[in-house]
Design a protein around this motif. Sequence first.
Motif, PDB file in Angstrom:
ATOM      1  N   SER A  32      -8.545  -0.333   1.899  1.00 43.03           N
ATOM      2  CA  SER A  32      -8.720  -1.664   2.452  1.00 43.03           C
ATOM      3  C   SER A  32      -8.445  -1.603   3.944  1.00 43.03           C
ATOM      4  CB  SER A  32      -7.771  -2.664   1.768  1.00 43.03           C
ATOM      5  OG  SER A  32      -7.952  -3.965   2.292  1.00 43.03           O
ATOM      6  N   PHE A  33      -9.100  -2.474   4.704  1.00 43.31           N
ATOM      7  CA  PHE A  33      -8.926  -2.470   6.154  1.00 43.31           C
ATOM      8  C   PHE A  33      -8.477  -3.854   6.612  1.00 43.31           C
ATOM      9  CE2 PHE A  33     -11.766   1.018   5.332  1.00 43.31           C
ATOM     10  CZ  PHE A  33     -11.384   1.995   6.244  1.00 43.31           C
ATOM     11  N   ILE A  34      -7.516  -3.856   7.526  1.00 42.14           N
ATOM     12  CA  ILE A  34      -7.036  -5.102   8.124  1.00 42.14           C
ATOM     13  C   ILE A  34      -7.223  -5.005   9.637  1.00 42.14           C
ATOM     14  CG2 ILE A  34      -5.030  -6.565   8.548  1.00 42.14           C
ATOM     15  CD1 ILE A  34      -3.960  -5.827   5.868  1.00 42.14           C
ATOM     16  N   ARG A  35      -7.834  -6.017  10.214  1.00 39.77           N
ATOM     17  CA  ARG A  35      -8.110  -6.032  11.641  1.00 39.77           C
ATOM     18  C   ARG A  35      -6.878  -6.497  12.404  1.00 39.77           C
ATOM     19  NH1 ARG A  35      -9.949 -10.267  14.831  1.00 39.77           N
ATOM     20  NH2 ARG A  35     -11.055  -9.691  16.748  1.00 39.77           N
ATOM     21  N   MET A  36      -6.459  -5.690  13.382  1.00 44.53           N
ATOM     22  CA  MET A  36      -5.336  -6.036  14.254  1.00 44.53           C
ATOM     23  C   MET A  36      -5.868  -6.253  15.668  1.00 44.53           C
ATOM     24  SD  MET A  36      -2.562  -5.894  12.396  1.00 44.53           S
ATOM     25  CE  MET A  36      -1.975  -5.226  10.835  1.00 44.53           C
ATOM     26  N   LEU A  68      -6.204  -1.325  10.559  1.00 48.39           N
ATOM     27  CA  LEU A  68      -5.177  -0.676   9.757  1.00 48.39           C
ATOM     28  C   LEU A  68      -5.787  -0.309   8.419  1.00 48.39           C
ATOM     29  CD1 LEU A  68      -2.330   0.260   9.188  1.00 48.39           C
ATOM     30  CD2 LEU A  68      -1.704  -2.086   8.597  1.00 48.39           C
ATOM     31  N   LYS A  69      -5.941   0.976   8.191  1.00 45.68           N
ATOM     32  CA  LYS A  69      -6.532   1.474   6.946  1.00 45.68           C
ATOM     33  C   LYS A  69      -5.437   1.636   5.909  1.00 45.68           C
ATOM     34  CE  LYS A  69      -9.027   5.473   5.070  1.00 45.68           C
ATOM     35  NZ  LYS A  69      -9.599   6.809   5.396  1.00 45.68           N
ATOM     36  N   LEU A  70      -5.579   0.941   4.784  1.00 43.92           N
ATOM     37  CA  LEU A  70      -4.611   1.001   3.703  1.00 43.92           C
ATOM     38  C   LEU A  70      -5.208   1.754   2.522  1.00 43.92           C
ATOM     39  CD1 LEU A  70      -3.354  -2.696   3.860  1.00 43.92           C
ATOM     40  CD2 LEU A  70      -2.302  -0.686   4.902  1.00 43.92           C
ATOM     41  N   ILE A  71      -4.390   2.570   1.871  1.00 50.93           N
ATOM     42  CA  ILE A  71      -4.856   3.433   0.780  1.00 50.93           C
ATOM     43  C   ILE A  71      -4.006   3.192  -0.456  1.00 50.93           C
ATOM     44  CG2 ILE A  71      -5.271   5.827   0.082  1.00 50.93           C
ATOM     45  CD1 ILE A  71      -5.398   6.526   3.082  1.00 50.93           C
ATOM     46  N   ASN A  72      -4.669   2.910  -1.570  1.00 44.13           N
ATOM     47  CA  ASN A  72      -4.022   2.749  -2.881  1.00 44.13           C
ATOM     48  C   ASN A  72      -2.936   1.671  -2.856  1.00 44.13           C
ATOM     49  OD1 ASN A  72      -5.589   4.818  -3.993  1.00 44.13           O
ATOM     50  ND2 ASN A  72      -4.091   6.387  -3.438  1.00 44.13           N
ATOM     51  N   GLY A  73      -3.348   0.442  -3.123  1.00 41.53           N
ATOM     52  CA  GLY A  73      -2.369  -0.634  -3.095  1.00 41.53           C
ATOM     53  C   GLY A  73      -2.852  -1.876  -3.818  1.00 41.53           C
ATOM     54  N   THR A  74      -2.115  -2.958  -3.624  1.00 42.12           N
ATOM     55  CA  THR A  74      -2.451  -4.249  -4.212  1.00 42.12           C
ATOM     56  C   THR A  74      -2.398  -5.313  -3.121  1.00 42.12           C
ATOM     57  OG1 THR A  74      -0.155  -4.721  -4.824  1.00 42.12           O
ATOM     58  CG2 THR A  74      -1.528  -3.614  -6.463  1.00 42.12           C
ATOM     59  N   SER A 108       0.841  -1.194   0.000  1.00 41.16           N
ATOM     60  CA  SER A 108       0.000   0.000   0.000  1.00 41.16           C
ATOM     61  C   SER A 108       0.877   1.245   0.000  1.00 41.16           C
ATOM     62  CB  SER A 108      -0.920   0.007   1.230  1.00 41.16           C
ATOM     63  OG  SER A 108      -1.664   1.202   1.304  1.00 41.16           O
ATOM     64  N   GLN A 109       0.424   2.278  -0.729  1.00 41.03           N
ATOM     65  CA  GLN A 109       1.175   3.525  -0.759  1.00 41.03           C
ATOM     66  C   GLN A 109       1.113   4.245   0.582  1.00 41.03           C
ATOM     67  OE1 GLN A 109      -0.078   6.005  -4.032  1.00 41.03           O
ATOM     68  NE2 GLN A 109       0.256   4.406  -5.574  1.00 41.03           N
ATOM     69  N   GLU A 110      -0.056   4.213   1.242  1.00 43.39           N
ATOM     70  CA  GLU A 110      -0.228   4.901   2.514  1.00 43.39           C
ATOM     71  C   GLU A 110      -1.047   4.036   3.460  1.00 43.39           C
ATOM     72  OE1 GLU A 110      -1.723   8.888   2.221  1.00 43.39           O
ATOM     73  OE2 GLU A 110      -0.822   9.198   0.243  1.00 43.39           O
ATOM     74  N   GLY A 111      -1.004   4.411   4.730  1.00 39.35           N
ATOM     75  CA  GLY A 111      -1.796   3.704   5.725  1.00 39.35           C
ATOM     76  C   GLY A 111      -1.867   4.477   7.019  1.00 39.35           C
ATOM     77  N   GLU A 112      -2.846   4.098   7.854  1.00 40.30           N
ATOM     78  CA  GLU A 112      -2.968   4.685   9.186  1.00 40.30           C
ATOM     79  C   GLU A 112      -3.804   3.756  10.052  1.00 40.30           C
ATOM     80  OE1 GLU A 112      -5.050   8.357   9.241  1.00 40.30           O
ATOM     81  OE2 GLU A 112      -6.657   7.684   7.926  1.00 40.30           O
TER      82      GLU A 112
END
Length: 362
Positions: A230-234, A204-210, A188-192
């Motif tokens: 995209s969101f990933i649960r931590m 974890l919010k991911l922005i612009n990726g594969t 991902s290019q960015e995340g937060e």
Amino acid sequence: MRILRNYILRECIQPFALSISVLTSVFLLGYLPQLANKVINDGVSISAMGQIFLYYIPILLGYTLPIACLITVILAFGQMSSENEILAMRASGIHLRRLLAPLFAVGIILSLIVFILNDRIIPEAYEAQTRILQETGSQNPTAMLEPGSFINAFDKYIIFIYRMEGDRLYGVRIYQPSPNRPTRTIISQEGEFVHVPGRDELMLKLINGTSDEPDLRNPNNFYKLNFQQSFIRMDLSKKKATSEKKSKAMTLSELAQKIDDIRSDFIDPAPLIAEYQRRLAWSLSPLIFILLGFPFAAITHRRAKSANLLYALLFAAPYYILSLACQGIASQNVFSPIVLMWTPDAIAIILAIIFNWKLCTR
């Protein structure tokens, strides 16, 4: 020659002590805004901040000790040259190579000290800082992250980021190893991080990726899925009690073991190789700076000390800038990390040989 050797070393002691003290103090002051930010935004206590501040001293010595060597040689021999002491030595039949001998020996000793700093003392200081910051990890998860490190603190995932600005992550790579299956990779290019209210977990919010997604007909194969968000649960309840060491907190032997472990999970270890080679290459910097500074100082005539300090910084700054740039390129495995990380040293050594040869054959 013993009298001359002792005289040279004695002339270097005072400027070395002054240089390393001033440089370390100035660098420490530069960290104060960062420490204040940890108190305000990351919830670090004042007492903890004081401990972190003290641990920066051995960390900064890895930078300030080599630069102090360069400043010392330029100041000490610049002063001797301006007072015609070097000219008098040459007139007495003393070859400049003899002046280099004690400096070369001191350079080797200081390089060994920097090696020990890079291998043992600095990683211990980073680890001590990490232990303090781990107490704030649940409130601010970015306190557990470090650019250029593989973070294996969360359940199922290995996280790597290239850059951080506050709570914003850039160049995010997430690996999900599975036994007897290829490692799933999300780029991902960015995340937060986004907190989930009332639950001990983060998103974890991911922005612009594969993202690698398993093929339902053949789970061992993946296909690439592009996404804008995209969101990933931590799950923090499954966070490891003792987080794995960050790369900067590892000794060289631990880094070598980590490189092997990462390779076994089919993950590119280029950032770790770059860090390993950087420490080895930077260990030679005291010797290199001494050999670079000597010919420049030996031909110096009367000149203000402030000008000598400026020239010293002009020698040191390109070395570190080029080295950090090479590390950034090596971390992305664009070219061989070993070749890239030793390029600044190779250039500096070649220049030192040329300058000293010209000086000694004048």
